[in-house]
Design a protein around this motif. Structure first.
Motif, PDB file in Angstrom:
ATOM      1  N   ILE B 374      37.156  30.247  38.484  1.00  0.00           N
ATOM      2  CA  ILE B 374      37.723  31.554  38.177  1.00  0.00           C
ATOM      3  C   ILE B 374      38.313  31.548  36.779  1.00  0.00           C
ATOM      4  O   ILE B 374      38.140  32.493  36.010  1.00  0.00           O
ATOM      5  CB  ILE B 374      38.787  31.925  39.229  1.00  0.00           C
ATOM      6  CG1 ILE B 374      38.122  32.100  40.584  1.00  0.00           C
ATOM      7  CG2 ILE B 374      39.540  33.174  38.831  1.00  0.00           C
ATOM      8  CD1 ILE B 374      39.073  32.305  41.724  1.00  0.00           C
ATOM      9  N   GLY B 380      35.397  37.303  34.233  1.00  0.00           N
ATOM     10  CA  GLY B 380      36.529  37.572  35.118  1.00  0.00           C
ATOM     11  C   GLY B 380      36.129  37.740  36.571  1.00  0.00           C
ATOM     12  O   GLY B 380      36.763  38.486  37.309  1.00  0.00           O
ATOM     13  N   GLU B 382      34.982  35.979  40.461  1.00  0.00           N
ATOM     14  CA  GLU B 382      35.391  34.854  41.299  1.00  0.00           C
ATOM     15  C   GLU B 382      34.144  34.138  41.791  1.00  0.00           C
ATOM     16  O   GLU B 382      33.664  34.397  42.893  1.00  0.00           O
ATOM     17  CB  GLU B 382      36.222  35.349  42.482  1.00  0.00           C
ATOM     18  CG  GLU B 382      37.553  35.918  42.076  1.00  0.00           C
ATOM     19  CD  GLU B 382      38.268  36.567  43.238  1.00  0.00           C
ATOM     20  OE1 GLU B 382      39.102  35.919  43.860  1.00  0.00           O
ATOM     21  OE2 GLU B 382      37.954  37.731  43.539  1.00  0.00           O
ATOM     22  N   VAL B 384      33.483  31.362  43.097  1.00  0.00           N
ATOM     23  CA  VAL B 384      33.552  30.673  44.385  1.00  0.00           C
ATOM     24  C   VAL B 384      33.336  31.666  45.527  1.00  0.00           C
ATOM     25  O   VAL B 384      32.594  31.406  46.477  1.00  0.00           O
ATOM     26  CB  VAL B 384      34.876  29.910  44.532  1.00  0.00           C
ATOM     27  CG1 VAL B 384      36.064  30.774  44.246  1.00  0.00           C
ATOM     28  CG2 VAL B 384      35.014  29.334  45.922  1.00  0.00           C
ATOM     29  N   LEU B 385      33.955  32.829  45.399  1.00  0.00           N
ATOM     30  CA  LEU B 385      33.831  33.837  46.445  1.00  0.00           C
ATOM     31  C   LEU B 385      32.404  34.398  46.470  1.00  0.00           C
ATOM     32  O   LEU B 385      31.787  34.536  47.538  1.00  0.00           O
ATOM     33  CB  LEU B 385      34.844  34.950  46.177  1.00  0.00           C
ATOM     34  CG  LEU B 385      34.766  36.169  47.069  1.00  0.00           C
ATOM     35  CD1 LEU B 385      35.192  35.799  48.477  1.00  0.00           C
ATOM     36  CD2 LEU B 385      35.648  37.285  46.549  1.00  0.00           C
TER      37      LEU B 385
ATOM     38  N   ARG C 326      41.358  39.766  36.312  1.00  0.00           N
ATOM     39  CA  ARG C 326      40.926  40.915  35.535  1.00  0.00           C
ATOM     40  C   ARG C 326      39.461  40.719  35.146  1.00  0.00           C
ATOM     41  O   ARG C 326      39.090  39.707  34.561  1.00  0.00           O
ATOM     42  CB  ARG C 326      41.750  41.042  34.274  1.00  0.00           C
ATOM     43  CG  ARG C 326      41.569  42.370  33.561  1.00  0.00           C
ATOM     44  CD  ARG C 326      42.272  42.363  32.218  1.00  0.00           C
ATOM     45  NE  ARG C 326      41.493  41.653  31.204  1.00  0.00           N
ATOM     46  CZ  ARG C 326      40.498  42.222  30.512  1.00  0.00           C
ATOM     47  NH1 ARG C 326      40.184  43.474  30.725  1.00  0.00           N
ATOM     48  NH2 ARG C 326      39.830  41.529  29.622  1.00  0.00           N
ATOM     49  N   ARG C 327      38.637  41.708  35.490  1.00  0.00           N
ATOM     50  CA  ARG C 327      37.219  41.583  35.154  1.00  0.00           C
ATOM     51  C   ARG C 327      36.977  42.044  33.728  1.00  0.00           C
ATOM     52  O   ARG C 327      37.624  42.957  33.253  1.00  0.00           O
ATOM     53  CB  ARG C 327      36.380  42.424  36.109  1.00  0.00           C
ATOM     54  CG  ARG C 327      35.969  41.678  37.337  1.00  0.00           C
ATOM     55  CD  ARG C 327      34.993  42.478  38.142  1.00  0.00           C
ATOM     56  NE  ARG C 327      35.441  43.835  38.343  1.00  0.00           N
ATOM     57  CZ  ARG C 327      34.785  44.889  37.891  1.00  0.00           C
ATOM     58  NH1 ARG C 327      33.680  44.741  37.212  1.00  0.00           N
ATOM     59  NH2 ARG C 327      35.233  46.094  38.148  1.00  0.00           N
ATOM     60  N   PHE C 328      35.974  41.416  33.096  1.00  0.00           N
ATOM     61  CA  PHE C 328      35.556  41.838  31.763  1.00  0.00           C
ATOM     62  C   PHE C 328      34.954  43.233  31.871  1.00  0.00           C
ATOM     63  O   PHE C 328      34.069  43.476  32.676  1.00  0.00           O
ATOM     64  CB  PHE C 328      34.506  40.849  31.241  1.00  0.00           C
ATOM     65  CG  PHE C 328      34.107  41.083  29.813  1.00  0.00           C
ATOM     66  CD1 PHE C 328      34.716  40.372  28.798  1.00  0.00           C
ATOM     67  CD2 PHE C 328      33.116  41.987  29.489  1.00  0.00           C
ATOM     68  CE1 PHE C 328      34.347  40.572  27.486  1.00  0.00           C
ATOM     69  CE2 PHE C 328      32.748  42.193  28.179  1.00  0.00           C
ATOM     70  CZ  PHE C 328      33.357  41.485  27.170  1.00  0.00           C
TER      71      PHE C 328
END
Lengths: 290, 443, 335
Positions: B374, B380, B382, B384-385, C326-328
């Motif tokens: 992560i 940004g 996840e 792993v998820l 926070r996503r890009f």
């Protein structure tokens, strides 16, 4: 002391009454009226939610039966014929006769027949390996041996044979739900007629390459020579894209095609051994490229 | 020092061939040119078996919107139109040509003179790039002329040139900037004209100081082009990361760079554009890095498209004894080859040979939820998820967790201490989610 | 020639694996081990040895005979649990109790959930809390450490911990200042180096901090949890202290006394049982800090670190769901 007791009894009763009133109204508001026959049908189904009927689980299947009141297109492949008859009886319908089917693995590219050319090192998922490369043997259609079918089977009917690296379907456990067929990224597994005494004849190959390249990767590949097509007295075998396929609805299990196959890609299961004919050894003719 | 903010890793650079000047690989005896080398629809073969053709002659025509022409990289005779095992291990249609001499098409200017005057108009540039089959040479091989056609309602403000070369080992772009900087800069000018923009930035990582100095020196001749040195960090070469690093603009999730007014091209593409527009030369050769720790002579070679990979390796000192893996591209995003007879294609930026002790993954154990994947994910996400959802085939949930934002940079798997095949499952999940979305569109 | 290997990218790895991380944690604990042996004598080495061997044995036995899986004792996680469990008990604990604690840690808190990485709670803390509740007397009679520069180890004499002195005194109506002026009170310097009563690993703040710096430098842990945990504990206890310095302990003493430093850097940062996104880690740390001070100030126990971390462990799945990284490109798309 007595006072405490009284208060406790009163307050608890009050809570009970209020809850009951709330629950009553909630139940009224969210009441779902359901056909009681759905429960009856659902009870007769195996409840494995395998999806073999093409619907999202046993409950959905029962709902569909009750809704359509027609069994000609709906069939639970997992239930025995008797169970389907019981469902039909409960619904007051006629259950059409269906011959039992079984999943058949159409690849014989074992570690010996299709030797390893590269080492695959990655996620144990056929789908991914298929997207990544042609596989360890180089055959673009053959079994990758990573067991997506085994994972997909809810009935413990497929296991990987450690020596060949190929999946094996158990005649007893397979219920022909079709989960493995969807799981296999290379469409190697096919549902075929189970056959009397589990006797079946099929082309154990799905390679559509021309003879030369196919043979290069696997010694038991179908090379599309068409000998079996000529041999078949019942027109049960067709040749499409360099690949022979035996139509199980036409095949009478006469066993004439198996001996003529130059690569041995036609397999027979559960037949008694052939009487040995002392003849000259079969000359293996390979189809020339053209 | 500029760089992108979110995530990122710093793998060992291993730029073994950084000092090796570009050499011209001798012509092979036979080439095999796959007819679909670009992203998009396959091209249609326009030559027949037995035809005698010249270097630079069209052999396959791209007919769809996103497709491109393929030209012969040698002169000689078409021996067969068959299939060849490509980088994926599957067979693809290809044209086999036996090399006889090196007769070029007369329309191609083979002189060494540098022509800086851009005579073609914007429309002419676009159609020239289409004719000459120029595609993005950074690896994705998106047809360049399509990139210049800005969709209705959008406007390009800046052209970004990717000279980052953030992949370890690879040095082809580095050498190219150093040795053919001036031609490349003219190529940038042409692209600017094609896009109708006045400002271009060339992003270069700090580990190539000589290339930065050289380009800074000559950039005075090219007003409007600015050289931006960047901190070394992977995956800075990803277009979204590059835009963030240079302009601090963030391309919205699921959108293309043009959304923030940017178009990104690779330095190799810029050079190919120069040759196509000023010299009328189709894309028939490219610079390929041949490298590896055990290789005798890590090199940068100018190679004709269609040359088998093993010839490049032979030129660089032969295949080492301990070879365990041969990769088309860099170690982070390249594809492992199943055979060494695979031809060099337009997207081949390097051939990397890993020794056996580095070619296998570390053993897979339980995820320990250390969350390193992560912290390094440049998007940004996840990982792993997402990998878990994909492994358990809950693709709808993976879609909701934005699996399609993944740029497949491999940082997560690089850093995973449990050796989990995160990117393998992410790729699988992306494929499946893509299929689900397409099917949804049909209904 | 060898067969070529084919796999998806990436084809390189940064060579840190689970084993190297786990042994890194063990290395970080070495200073604290030395300090505990210095102050409590060989007794503490005995506890560590029994705890580690018991943990390794249970891991091996359960994996081999119950789960029938591959051998996992090499990965170092049982070793870490063993040392951490030893760090959380007094040095005079009977051997059989340590073994029971190890069984609970490894058998119940870790292996029954599926082993490495699957445990929702910190195994060593589960072991400690189990022992604390089952054997409260033995778990709270702390041997008095020898004085900082004296050579003799004071055998078999037990006394309260720093926090224990304060809690009891405050309950008896004394002020913090009176208690700290007492001759038996360890004071800041002794608490820093380790001359205080307590579990064998928690006594020395300095030794633990050295280990923590090592872990931060090697990137075994990130700053988020420790900073959030310690920060919230300092701020919260500081507010209380400003309100009434006679009734509430000052933040510096809160940090140095008890298992605070051990908990902040070694227990709360346990990878499996802590949240994954940086935001989530901060929320988790803040929660643990508040709970620790709340338990210490108003709870029945003088020490609250173990309970605070275990409670926050229970919230970890929820935090993971609620606090995504926070996503890009997500900020712009929101309108």
């Amino acid at each position: 002391m007595n006072e405490t007791l009284v208060y406790a009894v009163i307050s608890l009763s009050a809570i009970g009454v209020i809850s009951a009133i709330i629950l009553y109204f909630v139940a009224q508001k969210f009441k779902v009226i359901e056909d009681p026959r759905i429960d009856i049908v659902a009870d007769l189904l195996p409840g494995a939610n395998c999806g073999g009927c093409g619907l999202a689980g046993c409950r959905a299947f029962a709902e569909e039966i009750v809704r359509s009141e027609d069994l000609s297109k709906l069939n639970c492949p997992v239930s025995s014929r008797d169970a389907m008859k019981q469902i039909a009886a409960a619904m007051g319908l006629e259950a059409p006769e269906r011959d039992p089917m079984i999943a058949v693995v159409r690849c014989s590219g074992s570690r010996v027949n299709a030797p390893q050319k590269v080492i695959y090192d990655g996620a144990l998922s056929c789908s991914f390996a298929h997207a990544l490369s042609a596989g360890e043997s180089g055959c673009p259609n053959g079994c990758l041996g990573l067991g997506d079918c085994v994972v997909s089977c809810k009935f413990d009917a497929i296991y990987m044979d450690e020596t060949t690296g190929l999946p094996v379907v158990s005649d007893e456990n397979c219920v022909a739900c079709g989960a493995c067929i969807t799981a296999c990224p290379r469409s190697i597994i096919e549902l075929r007629l189970k056959g009397k005494k589990d006797r079946r004849i099929f082309v154990s190959c799905v390679n559509t390459e021309k003879g030369g390249p196919a043979k290069k990767n696997c010694s038991v590949a179908c090379i599309g020579c068409g000998k079996c097509v000529k041999e078949c007295p019942y027109d049960a075998i067709t040749l499409v894209n360099n690949l022979a396929w035996i139509d199980f609805s036409k095949c009478r299990l006469c066993r004439k095609c198996e001996p003529v196959c130059p690569t041995g890609s036609i397999l027979e299961t559960n037949f008694p051994a052939r009487k040995e004919k002392p003849g000259e050894p079969e000359i293996v003719a390979e189809k020339t490229e053209a | 020092m500029k760089t992108f903010k979110l995530g990122g890793i710093h793998p060992g650079e291993n730029k073994l061939s950084a000092g090796a000047a570009i050499e011209i690989l001798p012509l092979p005896t036979q080439v095999c040119i796959p007819v679909s080398q670009n992203l998009g629809a396959p091209s249609k073969v326009v030559v027949e078996k037995g035809a005698v053709i010249r270097t630079g002659q069209l052999i396959a025509k791209g007919e769809a919107f996103i497709s491109s022409n393929v030209h012969s990289s040698v002169s000689g005779k078409v021996t067969k139109i068959d299939s060849v095992i490509d980088t994926s291990g599957y067979k693809r249609p290809a044209v086999y040509i036996d090399v006889e001499g090196d007769e070029w098409e007369e329309s191609i200017d083979r002189s060494q003179d540098i022509i800086s005057d851009i005579r073609l108009s914007r429309e002419e540039i676009i159609s020239r790039l289409n004719e000459t089959g120029i595609v993005g040479l950074g690896g994705a091989t998106f047809p360049s002329h399509v990139k210049l056609m800005i969709p209705e309602g959008k406007k390009a403000e800046y052209l970004l040139i990717n000279g980052v070369e953030c992949e370890p080992y690879l040095t082809s772009d580095h050498r190219l900037m150093l040795e053919r900087g001036r031609e490349m800069m003219i190529g940038v000018k042409i692209l600017m004209k094609g896009l109708n923009v006045t400002k271009a930035y060339i992003g270069i990582e700090r580990n190539k100081p000589d290339a930065i100095d050289h380009l800074l020196k000559i950039s005075a001749e090219f007003p409007g082009i600015e050289i931006i040195p960047l901190k070394v960090k992977y995956p800075q070469g990803g277009e979204k990361q590059l835009i963030k690093a240079v302009l601090n603009r963030e391309v919205p999730s699921g959108k293309l760079p043009i959304e923030v007014g940017c178009v990104v091209n690779n330095v190799g593409t810029a050079l190919a554009v120069y040759e196509a527009v000023q010299k009328n030369k189709p894309l028939i050769d490219r610079v390929v890095t041949v490298t590896g720790k055990s290789l005798k002579k890590p090199s940068n070679l100018l190679v004709r498209i269609g040359t088998p990979v093993n010839q490049l390796i032979d030129f660089a000192g032969g295949l080492p004894e301990d070879t365990g893996k041969v990769i088309n591209g860099g170690p982070m995003m390249g594809k492992a080859l199943t055979s060494l007879e695979v031809p060099v294609v337009k997207g081949t930026s390097g051939i990397l040979i890993l020794p056996e002790n580095e070619s296998r993954r570390i053993p897979v154990i339980n995820c320990i939820r250390c969350a390193r994947c992560i912290s390094v994910c440049p998007m940004g996400l996840e990982p792993v998820l997402l990998a878990q959802l994909s492994e358990n085939q809950v693709y709808e949930a993976a879609e909701k967790e934005h699996i399609l934002d993944c740029i497949e940079c491999g940082s997560c798997q690089y850093t995973c201490p449990a050796g989990r095949p995160l990117l393998d499952y992410l790729r699988l999940g992306k494929n499946k989610v893509g299929v689900i979305i397409r099917n949804r569109g049909k209904k | 020639m060898n067969l070529l290997t084919v796999s998806g990218s990436p084809h390189v790895h940064d060579h840190q694996n689970v084993k190297s991380i786990m042994y890194g944690v063990v290395v970080a604990m070495i200073p604290a081990i030395f300090v505990s042996v210095y102050f409590f004598g060989l007794d503490s080495a005995r506890v560590i040895f029994i705890s580690v061997s018991a943990c390794l044995f249970f891991e091996w036995a359960i994996q081999k005979y119950l789960l029938k899986g591959a051998l996992t004792i090499n990965d170092g996680s049982a070793l870490v649990t063993g040392v951490l469990l030893a760090f959380n008990v007094p040095s005079n604990l009977p051997a059989w109790m340590i073994i029971v604690g190890a069984l609970v840690s490894i058998g119940i808190a870790k292996m029954s959930f599926g082993g490495l990485g699957k445990n929702p709670f910190n195994p060593a803390l589960i072991g400690r809390v189990f022992l604390l509740i089952s054997f409260p007397v033995q778990m709270t009679s702390w041997p008095i450490p020898k004085a900082l520069f004296s050579s003799s180890v004071t055998d078999a004499i037990t006394g309260p911990t720093t926090l224990g002195i304060l809690k009891e005194g405050l309950n008896a109506g004394k002020t913090v200042q009176e208690l700290m002026a007492n001759s038996g009170f360890p004071g800041y310097v002794n608490d820093m180096v380790g001359a205080q009563g307590g579990s064998l690993g928690e006594i020395s703040a300095i030794a633990l901090l050295i280990g923590a710096i090592y872990m931060l430098l090697r990137r075994i842990i990130t700053w988020h949890i420790p900073v959030a945990y310690a920060g919230s504990a300092i701020i919260f206890s500081g507010i209380l202290w400003l309100v009434d310095p006679t009734r509430y302990i000052d933040p510096a003493m809160h940090m140095l006394a008890g298992g605070m430093i051990l908990g902040v850097f070694f227990m709360a940062t346990d990878m499996s049982s802590s949240p994954m996104s940086p935001k989530g880690q901060i929320v988790y740390g803040v929660g643990a800090g508040l709970l620790t001070i709340m338990i210490r100030v108003w709870g029945a126990y003088p020490e609250g670190v173990s309970f605070a971390i275990l409670i926050m462990n229970a919230f970890t799945p929820l935090i993971n769901k609620a606090f995504k990284p926070r996503r890009f490109g997500e900020v712009i798309i929101k309108k």
